[in-house]
Design an enzyme around this catalytic site. Structure first.
Site, short mmCIF file in Angstrom:
data_model
loop_
_atom_site.label_atom_id
_atom_site.label_comp_id
_atom_site.label_asym_id
_atom_site.label_seq_id
_atom_site.Cartn_x
_atom_site.Cartn_y
_atom_site.Cartn_z
CG LEU A 8 31.96 24.52 23.91
CD1 LEU A 8 32.76 23.53 23.86
CD2 LEU A 8 30.60 24.01 23.73
NE ARG A 15 42.21 24.45 37.73
CZ ARG A 15 43.25 24.62 36.83
NH1 ARG A 15 44.40 24.95 37.32
NH2 ARG A 15 42.83 24.40 35.67
CE1 TYR A 98 36.57 24.25 25.03
CE2 TYR A 98 37.36 25.24 22.88
CZ TYR A 98 37.01 24.14 23.62
OH TYR A 98 37.15 22.96 23.09
CG ASN A 358 32.49 78.35 44.38
OD1 ASN A 358 33.49 78.15 43.83
ND2 ASN A 358 32.72 78.27 45.82
CG ASN A 367 21.11 62.15 48.92
OD1 ASN A 367 21.87 62.12 49.78
ND2 ASN A 367 21.11 61.17 47.90
#
Length: 442
Positions: A8, A15, A98, A358, A367
Site C-alpha cells: 500500500l 503531515r 505498507y 602531483n 572544464n
C-alpha cells in the site's frame, strides 16, 4: 507454497507537507518504497503496488512490479481491495504491507509467511509489536489461548483496550482466496468512516479461522507520517548501517556522526573519521583512510588511498590506490591513478591524472565553457605548480612541469616545462616606504 504481496503506497503523507508521495521520501538516500521492495523480492514471486492518482514517479520507482490506482482514499482495506482482482486466482498466500515501513527485513517477512503456511492450521497471520510508547497504534486483542480475537483501532478503543501493550503493525498474510473474500466484506461503520484492513481479523474469526500474531521488533516496524517520524526512520537505518560497517571491518571513530547510504560498500581496515557523509553509490576498498568532514557520493576509492579532511568526491570520481586527496579538494568525474596527489585547495573536474603526478595547491581545471564540458588529461609523473588554471580541452604530458601561477591553454608535451604568466616587473623605490616618503613631500 508460492506467495505474493500487496504494498500500500497511495498515501499522500499530508503531515509531510510535501508534493512528493510519502513512499518516495528517502531514507539513507533511497526511497522508502524501494527499501521495502528489496526486502520483499526474495520472498514473493508477485508484487502489486497500490498507488494514488498521478503518482508517476512512484510508478516508475517500483517498476517492473505491477501497479493499481486507488482513485479515492477510503482507508487501508479499500486500498488493498484495489489489488484483489490481480491476485484473486493466485495459487498461494498473499501478504499486505505498507510502503512507509522501510526498515522491515526479509527474515521477518519470511517468518510471517511461514507462520501462516505452517502446520498449526493458521488461517491469518499478522505482524505485531510491543512499542515502548504504544501511542495511537491499533491494539491486538487476544483470547485465552493467545490467538488473536480482534484488532481495535485507537480511535474506537476503550480505555481498557488502549492499555493493551501488543500493537498492530498492519502487515497481514492469508490465502489469496480468503483474503480477497474478506476484503470484499469489509465495511466502514467506524469513527472515521473508513474501510480498515484490520477488520479482516474479525471476519476470519467469524469464519472459524485461527488468527495468530507474529511478534517483531518495534525498530523494524516503525512507519512515518511526518518529517519528525521520517527522521526517526533515518536514525534507525543509520544505526543499522553503522553496525554492519563496523562488523565488516571498518573503524568509525565517532559512529554517531558518520552517515552512510543504503548502498555504501566499505572494505576491511577502512578508517572513517568524524562527520563523514556518504551519498549513494560509494565503494571504498581495503585500507583506505577517510578523514573528518569529508563528503563522498557516486565514487570509487581504491585500496590504501587517503581522503580529506574536508574533501568532496562527486559522482564519476575514481581515486587510485595509495593516492592522496587533501583538505578542501573537490573532485568531479575525476580519475586519479595510483599514487597521485591533490593535497590542497583544488578543483579537478572532468580530468584524468596519471600515476604519481602531483597537483599543487589552488589548481583548477576549467572544464566548462558555458555550453559544454571538456576534459583535461595529465600524464604520469607530472607536476602542476600551485595556482594553475588548466583550460580544457588540454593535455599535460608525462613528466611535464607546469610553473606555478600559469594559465595553460595549449597542450604541454612530455618532459616539457610550461610557463604561462606575465613577466614580473620590479620598480625600485616604489614600495610602501617610498609611498610614505612621497606623502611627506606633498
Amino acid at each position: 507454497m508460492p506467495a505474493a504481496a500487496i504494498i500500500l503506497a497511495a498515501g499522500l503523507g499530508t503531515r509531510m507537507r510535501s508534493a512528493l508521495p510519502k513512499a518516495m521520501h528517502p531514507v539513507a538516500g533511497r526511497p522508502m518504497i524501494n527499501h521495502l521492495l528489496a526486502a520483499c523480492e526474495p520472498v514473493f514471486e508477485r508484487i502489486v503496488v497500490v498507488v494514488g492518482p498521478g503518482m508517476l514517479t512512484l510508478e516508475r520507482a517500483v517498476a517492473p512490479h505491477a501497479t493499481v490506482v486507488q482513485a479515492e482514499r477510503l482507508g487501508t482495506g479499500h486500498a488493498a481491495r484495489q489489488a484483489a482482482p490481480l491476485l484473486r486466482d493466485f495459487p498461494g498466500d498473499v501478504a499486505v504491507l505498507y510502503a512507509d515501513n522501510p526498515l522491515i527485513e526479509t527474515p521477518t517477512i519470511e517468518r510471517l509467511v511461514r507462520r501462516r503456511a505452517g502446520p498449526e492450521g493458521v488461517g491469518l497471520a499478522l505482524l505485531a509489536m510491543r512499542p515502548q510508547d504504544p501511542g495511537r497504534y491499533g491494539r491486538v486483542l487476544q483470547d485465552a489461548a493467545g490467538d488473536v480475537a480482534r484488532i481495535v483501532e485507537w480511535a474506537d478503543a476503550s480505555e481498557a483496550e488502549r492499555a493493551v501493550g501488543l500493537c498492530n503493525a498492519g502487515v497481514v498474510c492469508a490465502p489469496a482466496g480468503d483474503l480477497c473474500r474478506w476484503l470484499d466484506a469489509i465495511g466502514n461503520d467506524n469513527a472515521k468512516g473508513e474501510y480498515y484492513l484490520t477488520d479482516i481479523v474479525g471476519l476470519a474469526v467469524a469464519d472459524g479461522r485461527r488468527v495468530v500474531a507474529e511478534e517483531a521488533a518495534e525498530a523494524e516496524l516503525a512507519g512515518a507520517n511526518s518529517r519528525a517520524e521520517l527522521a526517526g526512520l533515518e536514525a534507525g537505518m543509520q544505526a543499522r548501517l553503522r553496525a554492519a560497517a563496523m562488523a565488516g571491518g571498518a573503524t568509525l571513530t565517532a559512529p554517531e556522526t558518520v552517515f552512510l547510504a543504503w548502498d555504501t560498500r566499505l572494505g576491511q581496515d577502512v578508517s572513517i573519521g568524524p562527520n563523514v557523509v556518504f551519498g549513494p553509490g560509494v565503494t571504498v576498498e581495503d585500507g583506505v583512510e577517510i578523514r573528518a568532514f569529508s563528503h563522498l557520493e557516486g565514487c570509487v576509492v581504491r585500496s590504501g588511498a587517503i581522503i580529506g579532511p574536508f574533501a568532496r568526491l562527486r559522482p564519476g570520481t575514481e581515486v587510485g590506490s595509495a593516492a592522496h586527496v587533501g583538505n578542501f579538494v573537490e573532485l568531479k568525474a575525476a580519475s586519479l591513478a595510483e599514487g597521485a596527489k591533490v593535497n590542497h585547495l583544488s578543483y579537478l573536474g572532468d580530468v584524468t591524472v596519471g600515476a604519481h603526478s602531483n597537483i599543487g595547491a589552488g589548481t583548477i581545471t576549467c572544464n566548462y565553457d558555458g555550453m559544454n564540458k571538456h576534459r583535461t588529461t595529465i600524464g604520469t609523473g607530472a607536476f602542476i605548480g600551485s595556482d594553475t588554471a588548466l583550460v580544457a580541452p588540454v593535455r599535460v604530458g608525462d613528466r611535464a612541469l607546469v610553473a606555478a601561477g600559469s594559465v595553460i591553454t595549449e597542450d604541454v608535451p612530455d618532459d616539457a616545462l610550461a610557463i604561462a604568466r606575465g613577466r614580473q616587473a620590479t620598480k625600485a623605490g616604489r614600495g610602501f616606504r617610498g609611498k610614505q616618503a612621497g606623502g611627506r613631500k606633498a
